[in-house]
Design an enzyme around this catalytic site. Structure first.
Site, short mmCIF file in Angstrom:
data_model
loop_
_atom_site.label_atom_id
_atom_site.label_comp_id
_atom_site.label_asym_id
_atom_site.label_seq_id
_atom_site.Cartn_x
_atom_site.Cartn_y
_atom_site.Cartn_z
CB SER A 1 -0.97 0.00 1.18
OG SER A 1 -0.27 -0.08 2.39
CG HIS B 1 -3.80 -0.65 -2.56
ND1 HIS B 1 -4.26 0.64 -2.54
CD2 HIS B 1 -3.56 -1.00 -1.28
CE1 HIS B 1 -4.29 1.09 -1.29
NE2 HIS B 1 -3.87 0.11 -0.50
CE LYS C 1 -7.26 1.13 0.13
NZ LYS C 1 -8.12 0.76 1.26
C1 LIG Z 1 -3.67 -3.19 2.00
C2 LIG Z 1 -4.84 -2.64 2.77
N1 LIG Z 1 -5.61 -3.48 3.48
C3 LIG Z 1 -6.65 -3.04 4.18
C4 LIG Z 1 -6.98 -1.71 4.22
C5 LIG Z 1 -8.13 -1.27 5.05
O1 LIG Z 1 -9.29 -1.12 4.30
P1 LIG Z 1 -10.46 -0.16 4.74
O2 LIG Z 1 -10.04 1.23 4.43
O3 LIG Z 1 -11.66 -0.62 4.01
O4 LIG Z 1 -10.60 -0.35 6.24
C6 LIG Z 1 -6.20 -0.79 3.48
C7 LIG Z 1 -6.46 0.66 3.43
O5 LIG Z 1 -7.33 1.27 3.83
C8 LIG Z 1 -5.10 -1.26 2.75
O6 LIG Z 1 -4.32 -0.42 2.06
#
Ligand SMILES: Cc1ncc(COP(=O)(O)O)c(C=O)c1O
Length: 357
Positions: free
Chosen positions: A146, A174, A206
């Site tokens: 990320s 992503h 996203k």
């Molecule tokens: C790799 C990854 N996993 C999980 C999440 C968490 O998702 P959410 O924003 O829906 O809580 C994110 C970013 O928000 C992320 O970049």
């Protein structure tokens, strides 16, 4: 975006395909509100689970090629719930050092032993797996990292997990909607299947442009999560209108490849302009393009200066990234124009030329 009454161009949103503002997605959301109201009113297992949630789960399973999928209210909650439901004391979770915080927190809160391996280092993972003989083994990794935008060595992970009889979980937050010829994500991109990656997770806030997340897998996995994942059981279901909007988004991802094509054009154009301006980039080919500055103060200053020039790129600092690697995390989107990308590169170049990555 409009900040304090001033128009700025955003280069830090994860709305990679611009679907959060797509007229058809907005229309679907409004019609979902008209049909179901705003809130779901209760947890899935009480009476918060609507036909819209159910239909979305079925469509997500079909699209990703897994027998079943289960919705969570956020990606963070999906990752916490998954680890807590599958492993506990006596078991071991293995995680890439650069995994997202939600995966790390999931591992820590599960009660299992958490072992981290150097970024994308499959040999080290292999060695660490060798040291654990008893208990369940769960390997969790971002598919697209990320904060760096590079991609996990998926085939390496698949083979290693198979050798050690470990579960492999990929977080495709992503990748879903953007990677692969038809946007199915990391599996399509790496020619792997649901037989290789037993647990697949992706977020909907996203590229999909709505909110929430899902975990896909076989019947046993999904039934276990329904019974055991506390972040599924003990929380209000996401608003059904979000599920209605997400179904529409999914339809667009399938039927309107131009959003993905525009994104790819923008990624390529940004990389080409950055190269010409000698801006040092990392190893990423995805929409996440970090420019490592190093010092926190300098990174914040550049970010402030970009904002003064109408460009929004937030400074990402430790502890979100390792010490000494503060960065401008630029994200490309299908909706940006060539001239906006040129403007960004032009301003960044005045601060970074001469840096080495
Ligand atoms: C790799 C990854 N996993 C999980 C999440 C968490 O998702 P959410 O924003 O829906 O809580 C994110 C970013 O928000 C992320 O970049």
């Amino acid at each position: 975006m409009i900040i304090d009454g001033r128009k700025v161009i955003s280069f830090c949103s994860n709305d990679y395909l611009g679907l959060a503002n797509h007229p058809d997605v907005k229309k679907a959301f409004i019609s979902g509100v008209e049909q179901y109201g705003v809130g779901s009113g209760a947890a899935h297992l009480i009476n918060g689970h609507t036909k819209a949630h159910h239909e979305l789960e079925e469509k997500l399973a079909e699209f990703t090629g897994y027998p079943r999928a289960l919705l969570f209210s956020t990606g963070y909650m999906a990752n916490l719930g998954l680890a807590q439901a599958l492993v506990s004391r006596g078991d071991t979770v293995f995680e890439d050092r650069l995994n997202h915080a939600s995966l790390i927190d999931g591992g820590l809160l599960s009660g299992a032993r958490l072992i981290r391996y150097p970024h994308n280092d499959i040999d080290q993972l292999n060695e660490k797996l060798n040291t654990r003989e008893s208990g369940e083994k769960l390997v969790m990794s971002d598919s697209v990292f990320s904060m760096d935008g590079d991609i996990a060595d998926t085939n390496g992970l698949v083979n290693t997990c198979r050798q050690h009889d470990a579960w492999l979980m990929l977080d495709d937050a992503h990748g879903f909607g953007v990677l692969g010829k038809t946007g199915k994500g990391i599996l399509e991109h790496t020619s792997t299947t649901s037989n290789d990656v037993s647990i697949y997770m992706a977020t909907l806030g996203k590229a999909v442009g709505t909110a929430g997340a899902f975990i896909a897998g076989n019947d046993d996995l999904i039934e276990t999560l329904i019974q055991q994942a506390r972040t599924y059981v003990y929380t209000t279901a996401q608003p059904p209108a979000i599920a209605v909007a997400t179904i529409e988004s999914l339809r667009l991802i399938k039927n309107e490849p131009q959003h993905r094509e525009n994104l790819q054009t923008n990624i390529n154009y940004f990389k080409q302009c950055a190269k010409e301006s000698e801006i040092p980039l990392g190893k990423s080919d995805t929409a996440i393009q970090p420019i490592i500055i190093g010092e926190v103060e300098k990174t914040v200053k550049i970010s402030e200066s970009l904002l003064e020039n109408g460009l929004l790129v937030t400074a990402i600092r430790p502890p979100t990234v390792p010490t000494g690697t503060a960065r401008l995390r630029i994200t490309l989107s299908a909706t940006q124009t060539k001239s906006q990308i040129e403007l960004l590169v032009e301003h960044i170049a005045t601060h970074t030329t001469g840096n080495s990555y």
